[in-house]
Design a protein around this motif. Structure first.
Motif, mmCIF file in Angstrom:
data_model
loop_
_atom_site.group_PDB
_atom_site.id
_atom_site.type_symbol
_atom_site.label_atom_id
_atom_site.label_comp_id
_atom_site.label_asym_id
_atom_site.label_seq_id
_atom_site.Cartn_x
_atom_site.Cartn_y
_atom_site.Cartn_z
ATOM 1 N N PRO A 1 -5.678 -10.158 -4.129
ATOM 2 C CA PRO A 1 -6.345 -9.373 -3.095
ATOM 3 C C PRO A 1 -6.066 -7.874 -3.198
ATOM 4 N N ASN A 2 -4.807 -7.498 -3.453
ATOM 5 C CA ASN A 2 -4.477 -6.078 -3.597
ATOM 6 C C ASN A 2 -5.149 -5.473 -4.829
ATOM 7 N N THR A 3 -5.210 -6.234 -5.907
ATOM 8 C CA THR A 3 -5.866 -5.755 -7.124
ATOM 9 C C THR A 3 -7.344 -5.506 -6.885
ATOM 10 N N LEU A 4 -8.006 -6.413 -6.155
ATOM 11 C CA LEU A 4 -9.432 -6.232 -5.838
ATOM 12 C C LEU A 4 -9.640 -4.979 -4.985
ATOM 13 N N THR A 5 -8.723 -4.728 -4.062
ATOM 14 C CA THR A 5 -8.837 -3.541 -3.220
ATOM 15 C C THR A 5 -8.698 -2.267 -4.042
ATOM 16 N N VAL A 6 -7.740 -2.253 -4.975
ATOM 17 C CA VAL A 6 -7.556 -1.087 -5.844
ATOM 18 C C VAL A 6 -8.783 -0.872 -6.716
ATOM 19 N N ILE A 7 -9.351 -1.964 -7.231
ATOM 20 C CA ILE A 7 -10.570 -1.849 -8.048
ATOM 21 C C ILE A 7 -11.704 -1.261 -7.218
ATOM 22 N N ARG A 8 -11.814 -1.692 -5.962
ATOM 23 C CA ARG A 8 -12.873 -1.160 -5.096
ATOM 24 C C ARG A 8 -12.684 0.331 -4.856
ATOM 25 N N LEU A 9 -11.453 0.755 -4.685
ATOM 26 C CA LEU A 9 -11.176 2.176 -4.501
ATOM 27 C C LEU A 9 -11.539 2.966 -5.762
ATOM 28 N N ALA A 10 -11.205 2.413 -6.932
ATOM 29 C CA ALA A 10 -11.511 3.095 -8.190
ATOM 30 C C ALA A 10 -13.013 3.149 -8.451
ATOM 31 N N LEU B 1 -22.100 -1.640 -9.672
ATOM 32 C CA LEU B 1 -20.785 -1.225 -9.182
ATOM 33 C C LEU B 1 -20.690 -1.387 -7.666
ATOM 34 N N PHE B 2 -21.738 -0.941 -6.958
ATOM 35 C CA PHE B 2 -21.675 -0.963 -5.495
ATOM 36 C C PHE B 2 -21.709 -2.392 -4.960
ATOM 37 N N VAL B 3 -22.603 -3.219 -5.491
ATOM 38 C CA VAL B 3 -22.687 -4.607 -5.027
ATOM 39 C C VAL B 3 -21.397 -5.345 -5.359
ATOM 40 N N GLY B 4 -20.844 -5.088 -6.564
ATOM 41 C CA GLY B 4 -19.579 -5.715 -6.928
ATOM 42 C C GLY B 4 -18.445 -5.290 -6.007
ATOM 43 N N ALA B 5 -18.404 -3.990 -5.678
ATOM 44 C CA ALA B 5 -17.367 -3.489 -4.778
ATOM 45 C C ALA B 5 -17.534 -4.073 -3.381
ATOM 46 N N ALA B 6 -18.782 -4.181 -2.914
ATOM 47 C CA ALA B 6 -19.031 -4.770 -1.598
ATOM 48 C C ALA B 6 -18.585 -6.234 -1.564
ATOM 49 N N ALA B 7 -18.767 -6.932 -2.680
ATOM 50 C CA ALA B 7 -18.331 -8.328 -2.746
ATOM 51 C C ALA B 7 -16.815 -8.435 -2.658
ATOM 52 N N ARG C 1 -5.670 -13.828 3.462
ATOM 53 C CA ARG C 1 -5.341 -14.695 4.591
ATOM 54 C C ARG C 1 -5.177 -16.147 4.150
ATOM 55 N N ALA C 2 -6.059 -16.596 3.254
ATOM 56 C CA ALA C 2 -6.015 -17.991 2.818
ATOM 57 C C ALA C 2 -4.767 -18.290 2.004
ATOM 58 N N TRP C 3 -4.314 -17.329 1.209
ATOM 59 C CA TRP C 3 -3.157 -17.546 0.333
ATOM 60 C C TRP C 3 -1.851 -17.000 0.917
ATOM 61 N N GLY C 4 -1.906 -16.482 2.143
ATOM 62 C CA GLY C 4 -0.705 -15.935 2.750
ATOM 63 C C GLY C 4 -0.187 -14.723 2.017
ATOM 64 N N GLN C 5 -1.101 -13.885 1.504
ATOM 65 C CA GLN C 5 -0.708 -12.716 0.714
ATOM 66 C C GLN C 5 -1.052 -11.403 1.428
ATOM 67 N N GLU C 6 -1.125 -11.440 2.748
ATOM 68 C CA GLU C 6 -1.375 -10.212 3.494
ATOM 69 C C GLU C 6 -0.166 -9.285 3.348
ATOM 70 N N SER C 7 -0.438 -7.998 3.180
ATOM 71 C CA SER C 7 0.653 -7.038 2.956
ATOM 72 C C SER C 7 0.332 -5.726 3.645
ATOM 73 N N ALA C 8 1.390 -4.933 3.876
ATOM 74 C CA ALA C 8 1.207 -3.611 4.477
ATOM 75 C C ALA C 8 0.392 -2.710 3.549
ATOM 76 N N PHE C 9 0.619 -2.854 2.245
ATOM 77 C CA PHE C 9 -0.132 -2.048 1.276
ATOM 78 C C PHE C 9 -1.624 -2.355 1.359
ATOM 79 N N LEU D 1 -14.272 -10.422 -0.167
ATOM 80 C CA LEU D 1 -13.413 -11.438 -0.760
ATOM 81 C C LEU D 1 -11.922 -11.188 -0.560
ATOM 82 N N ASP D 2 -11.477 -9.929 -0.698
ATOM 83 C CA ASP D 2 -10.027 -9.696 -0.750
ATOM 84 C C ASP D 2 -9.306 -10.089 0.537
ATOM 85 N N GLY D 3 -9.919 -9.748 1.693
ATOM 86 C CA GLY D 3 -9.285 -10.104 2.963
ATOM 87 C C GLY D 3 -9.201 -11.610 3.161
ATOM 88 N N ARG D 4 -10.255 -12.313 2.761
ATOM 89 C CA ARG D 4 -10.259 -13.765 2.924
ATOM 90 C C ARG D 4 -9.231 -14.437 2.011
#
Length: 222
Positions: free
Chosen positions: A6-15, A39-45, A55-63, A49-52
């Motif tokens: 999830p964090n990796t997907l968020t960083v990719i979306r930022l990039a 790029l935009f549709v992939g980032a929107a996806a 939560r599903a894998w118990g990997q929520e973090s402050a970062f 995805l990352d938040g779900r």
């Protein structure tokens, strides 16, 4: 920071955010339009995805909680900047884009000022609808450039009477111009319409956040 998926997907979306502008600087059109749309549709996806996954894998973090809204706002802000530039700074695009950006900056500043109390300002269902409409509108407006290119190539060398004849059905449509023209109309007018609806919801949700924050602001002053 832990490099979970999830964090990796968020960083990719930022990039991805600056990439939306870079593709139009580095690539010819319509290749740039295709790249921006993908790029935009992939980032929107990944936003969906990352938040779900977290939560599903118990990997929520402050970062992740810190970076996710930053990535969302950066992606939307730069996408709106590119869309406004591609429209030739048309008032029909620039005005709703400005309203959306103003609201994002205003609410972000409000949350920063409130500090820990900002957690009381929950994201509403209307705000989620606003975000969905923004993403859809921007995707359609990126796709508009693709349809415009191929329609322009299809009518290249034709006079106006021939184009009108093909679109009206009086002349056989051997090049699929009607489908391209329909796509151009849907992405152009549909994208603009959704952008204006998103801007209206942006104003409404921005006012709702401000109204809910007023008691907190009063407490902060006292």
């Amino acid at each position: 920071m832990t490099w979970t998926l999830p964090n990796t997907l968020t960083v990719i979306r930022l990039a991805t955010a600056p990439g939306l502008a870079l593709v139009f600087l580095l690539l010819p059109r319509p290749l740039a339009d295709w790249a921006a749309l993908i790029l935009f549709v992939g980032a929107a996806a990944t936003d969906w995805l990352d938040g779900r996954l977290a939560r599903a894998w118990g990997q929520e973090s402050a970062f992740g909680a810190m970076l996710d809204p930053i990535a969302d706002k950066a992606m939307v802000a730069l996408a709106l900047l590119v869309v406004a530039a591609l429209s030739g700074l048309s008032v029909w695009t620039l005005l709703p884009a400005s309203l959306i950006l103003f609201r994002e900056v205003f609410v972000s500043g409000l949350r920063e000022y409130l500090g820990a109390a900002a957690g009381l300002l929950k994201v509403t269902r209307l705000a989620k609808w606003k975000t969905t409409l923004q993403m859809t509108a921007i995707s359609l407006l990126f796709a508009q450039g693709i349809f415009a290119h191929y329609f322009g190539m299809g009518v290249f060398g034709m006079d106006g009477a021939t184009v009108d004849g093909i679109l009206s059905g009086a002349i056989p449509d051997e090049g699929g111009l009607n489908a391209l023209y329909l796509g151009l109309q849907l992405t152009s007018y549909g994208g603009l319409a959704l952008l204006w609806v998103a801007a209206a919801l942006t104003v409404v949700t921005g006012w709702d956040y401000f109204r809910k924050a007023l008691p907190l602001l009063t407490e902060a002053r006292t």
